[in-house]
Design a protein around this motif. Structure first.
Motif, mmCIF file in Angstrom:
data_model
loop_
_atom_site.group_PDB
_atom_site.id
_atom_site.type_symbol
_atom_site.label_atom_id
_atom_site.label_comp_id
_atom_site.label_asym_id
_atom_site.label_seq_id
_atom_site.Cartn_x
_atom_site.Cartn_y
_atom_site.Cartn_z
ATOM 1 N N LEU A 43 0.848 -1.187 0.000
ATOM 2 C CA LEU A 43 0.000 0.000 0.000
ATOM 3 C C LEU A 43 0.887 1.242 0.000
ATOM 4 O O LEU A 43 1.275 1.764 1.042
ATOM 5 N N THR A 44 1.217 1.722 -1.191
ATOM 6 C CA THR A 44 2.083 2.899 -1.320
ATOM 7 C C THR A 44 1.287 4.183 -1.068
ATOM 8 O O THR A 44 0.052 4.179 -1.044
ATOM 9 N N THR A 45 1.997 5.278 -0.925
ATOM 10 C CA THR A 45 1.343 6.575 -0.739
ATOM 11 C C THR A 45 0.480 6.932 -1.944
ATOM 12 O O THR A 45 -0.645 7.431 -1.805
ATOM 13 N N THR A 46 0.991 6.653 -3.149
ATOM 14 C CA THR A 46 0.215 6.929 -4.369
ATOM 15 C C THR A 46 -1.070 6.120 -4.398
ATOM 16 O O THR A 46 -2.148 6.640 -4.698
ATOM 17 N N THR A 47 -0.952 4.834 -4.072
ATOM 18 C CA THR A 47 -2.124 3.964 -4.054
ATOM 19 C C THR A 47 -3.154 4.466 -3.049
ATOM 20 O O THR A 47 -4.358 4.517 -3.329
ATOM 21 N N LEU A 48 -2.687 4.857 -1.880
ATOM 22 C CA LEU A 48 -3.588 5.341 -0.833
ATOM 23 C C LEU A 48 -4.323 6.606 -1.286
ATOM 24 O O LEU A 48 -5.530 6.754 -1.050
ATOM 25 N N TRP A 49 -3.606 7.516 -1.944
ATOM 26 C CA TRP A 49 -4.241 8.753 -2.412
ATOM 27 C C TRP A 49 -5.249 8.479 -3.528
ATOM 28 O O TRP A 49 -6.308 9.107 -3.581
ATOM 29 N N ALA A 87 -7.538 -2.164 3.808
ATOM 30 C CA ALA A 87 -7.332 -2.959 5.020
ATOM 31 C C ALA A 87 -6.516 -4.210 4.714
ATOM 32 O O ALA A 87 -5.695 -4.652 5.523
ATOM 33 N N HIS A 88 -6.738 -4.771 3.525
ATOM 34 C CA HIS A 88 -6.009 -5.968 3.096
ATOM 35 C C HIS A 88 -4.531 -5.666 2.839
ATOM 36 O O HIS A 88 -3.647 -6.450 3.201
ATOM 37 N N LEU A 89 -4.263 -4.512 2.228
ATOM 38 C CA LEU A 89 -2.895 -4.185 1.831
ATOM 39 C C LEU A 89 -2.081 -3.522 2.942
ATOM 40 O O LEU A 89 -0.851 -3.548 2.913
ATOM 41 N N ALA A 90 -2.763 -2.935 3.925
ATOM 42 C CA ALA A 90 -2.058 -2.172 4.955
ATOM 43 C C ALA A 90 -1.354 -3.069 5.965
ATOM 44 O O ALA A 90 -1.759 -4.205 6.204
ATOM 45 N N ASP A 91 -0.298 -2.527 6.559
ATOM 46 C CA ASP A 91 0.350 -3.177 7.685
ATOM 47 C C ASP A 91 -0.644 -3.219 8.837
ATOM 48 O O ASP A 91 -1.270 -2.203 9.157
ATOM 49 N N ALA A 97 -0.465 -2.983 11.951
ATOM 50 C CA ALA A 97 -0.247 -1.975 12.993
ATOM 51 C C ALA A 97 -0.745 -0.600 12.582
ATOM 52 O O ALA A 97 -0.947 0.277 13.429
ATOM 53 N N GLU A 98 -0.959 -0.398 11.266
ATOM 54 C CA GLU A 98 -1.415 0.898 10.770
ATOM 55 C C GLU A 98 -2.775 0.812 10.083
ATOM 56 O O GLU A 98 -3.197 1.758 9.418
ATOM 57 N N ARG A 99 -3.463 -0.310 10.262
ATOM 58 C CA ARG A 99 -4.718 -0.516 9.534
ATOM 59 C C ARG A 99 -5.739 0.571 9.859
ATOM 60 O O ARG A 99 -6.392 1.130 8.970
ATOM 61 N N GLY A 100 -5.925 0.869 11.135
ATOM 62 C CA GLY A 100 -6.889 1.893 11.518
ATOM 63 C C GLY A 100 -6.544 3.243 10.934
ATOM 64 O O GLY A 100 -7.413 3.996 10.483
ATOM 65 N N LYS A 101 -5.269 3.570 10.932
ATOM 66 C CA LYS A 101 -4.809 4.853 10.386
ATOM 67 C C LYS A 101 -5.119 4.954 8.898
ATOM 68 O O LYS A 101 -5.593 6.001 8.422
ATOM 69 N N LYS A 102 -4.846 3.884 8.139
ATOM 70 C CA LYS A 102 -5.082 3.912 6.695
ATOM 71 C C LYS A 102 -6.582 3.965 6.391
ATOM 72 O O LYS A 102 -7.022 4.696 5.483
ATOM 73 N N ILE A 103 -7.374 3.189 7.127
ATOM 74 C CA ILE A 103 -8.819 3.230 6.937
ATOM 75 C C ILE A 103 -9.341 4.631 7.244
ATOM 76 O O ILE A 103 -10.169 5.182 6.529
ATOM 77 N N GLY A 104 -8.827 5.224 8.328
ATOM 78 C CA GLY A 104 -9.239 6.566 8.695
ATOM 79 C C GLY A 104 -8.923 7.586 7.624
ATOM 80 O O GLY A 104 -9.708 8.512 7.377
#
Length: 395
Positions: A10-16, A126-130, A132-139
């Motif tokens: 889950l890269t920064t580009t993918t997340l954006w 949620a599948h791609l995230a670490d 430990a950071e799943r909540g942060k990425k979902i948020g």
């Protein structure tokens, strides 16, 4: 049967890309709310009749989630999204060209049923995230979703006031074609985990709902909160017209106020990785109740409405993030189906809130809407507090 496959990072580009897509697609569901009075005048129908558009859009969204989202566990997700975009564009064009109220209501249902991209992308993140950071990425993605929901009202209110409500849907169709290109070029493909047929896949939804008390409780809390949220936003444009003689542009501007809730969504995503989910949800549910008490005393106060909107959106969206952090900690191979159970229940709640608002408005006006919000949020808090042992045992 599940298989082990390599998953992209889950890269920064993918997340954006995920966040932008989620916000712009979910906006399709809410363009209509500031425009309802204008639509009623176009088709010479009552505000209550055209208010059914919001309800049918939400029911369509629930139907799309129920029948399509589980497929993401058994087919390639990017391919599924690209197909969905074609149907979104068709539904938007049908809305823009609707010759009568009946076609408009049909197109609203179809637009809801197709604009489900966020429900594919959040489980994918949620599948791609670490972990430990799943909540942060979902948020982070949910912040984009919230901004899309709220600023869609601002945009459509402005476009409707200056160019007519139909123009908004032509513009939205163009935006969706651009997002198709973004997904095609920038989003990685994720291989499915589920190896079975569609019938077995749908039957597994029942088993998930029966076997996971945490999922059932989160879905019920989410549905009741979203019912409050939908009742408010569906009736706001009617109240502003009645009490302040203001139209779609002012109703849309309240979306800018509610965007403050996006900050809360990101914060709660981080807190959910560290704080007890039960305690966090207790706080966020209380905010929803408080907001409707403020609304009750703010029927003729723009300042009061502004304060209430900020508190309500923070409470509803923060509760939603907390719920999703809980459910996505369950079976990784079934995240799309888990999300299906949660989100179908969630949007049935939203449609119920919209329906109640359209029924109550004609007789009780704004006090009736506030009574809906206070009653449903109080019931949610009672259910939440009564399930403390179950939640703390499962979180």
């Amino acid at each position: 049967m599940a298989v082990t496959t390599h998953k992209p990072h889950l890269t920064t580009t993918t997340l954006w890309v995920m966040t932008l897509t989620t916000g712009l697609v979910v906006a399709n569901l809410y363009y209509n709310q500031p425009l309802l009075h204008d639509m009623a005048e176009t088709f010479h129908v009552s505000d209550g009749k055209v208010g059914q558009l919001s309800m049918l859009t939400q029911l369509g969204y629930a139907a799309g989630i129920f029948f399509v989202i589980p497929l993401a566990d058994m087919v390639k997700r990017k391919r599924l999204m690209l197909i969905e975009f074609a149907f979104i564009v068709l539904a938007l064009l049908l809305t823009a060209l609707a010759p009568n109220i009946h076609i408009l209501l049909l197109s609203g249902f179809l637009l809801g049923a197709t604009s489900i991209m966020g429900m594919l992308l959040v489980p994918m993140a949620a599948h791609l995230a670490d972990p430990a950071e799943r909540g942060k990425k979902i948020g982070f993605i949910m912040s984009g979703l919230l901004i899309g929901i709220l600023l869609s009202r601002t945009l459509s209110g402005f476009v409707g006031a200056h160019f007519g409500w139909r123009s908004m849907y032509f513009i939205a169709a163009g935006i969706m074609m651009l997002m198709w290109l973004f997904i095609y070029l920038l989003l990685p493909e994720v291989e499915p985990d589920y190896k079975g047929n569609y019938r077995q896949l749908m039957k597994s939804l029942v088993h998930l709902a029966m076997d996971e008390p945490k999922l059932r409780l989160a879905a019920l809390r989410g549905a009741l909160c979203f019912a409050c949220f939908s009742a408010f936003w569906t009736s706001l444009v009617f109240m502003l017209k009645q009490n302040f003689n203001e139209g779609s542009e002012v109703a849309g501007a309240f979306g800018l106020v509610g965007a403050f809730g996006a900050v809360a969504a990101g914060l709660v995503g981080r807190l959910s990785d560290k704080m007890d989910a039960y305690k966090l949800s207790t706080i966020t549910l209380a905010l929803v109740l408080i907001s409707f008490i403020i609304f009750w005393f703010s029927a003729y106060s723009i300042a009061g409405l502004i304060v209430g909107v900020i508190i309500m959106d923070m409470g509803v969206q923060a509760t939603h993030i907390s719920n999703q952090s809980i459910i996505f900690s369950l079976d990784p191979a079934a995240r799309n189906r888990i999300n299906t159970v949660y989100m179908v229940t969630y949007f049935i709640g939203g449609a119920t809130g919209t329906f109640l608002a359209t029924q109550v408005w004609g007789t009780y006006n704004w006090p009736g809407i506030c009574a809906i919000g206070i009653t449903l949020s109080a019931i949610t808090i009672v259910i939440h507090l009564s399930t403390r042992k179950t939640m703390q045992r499962t979180v």
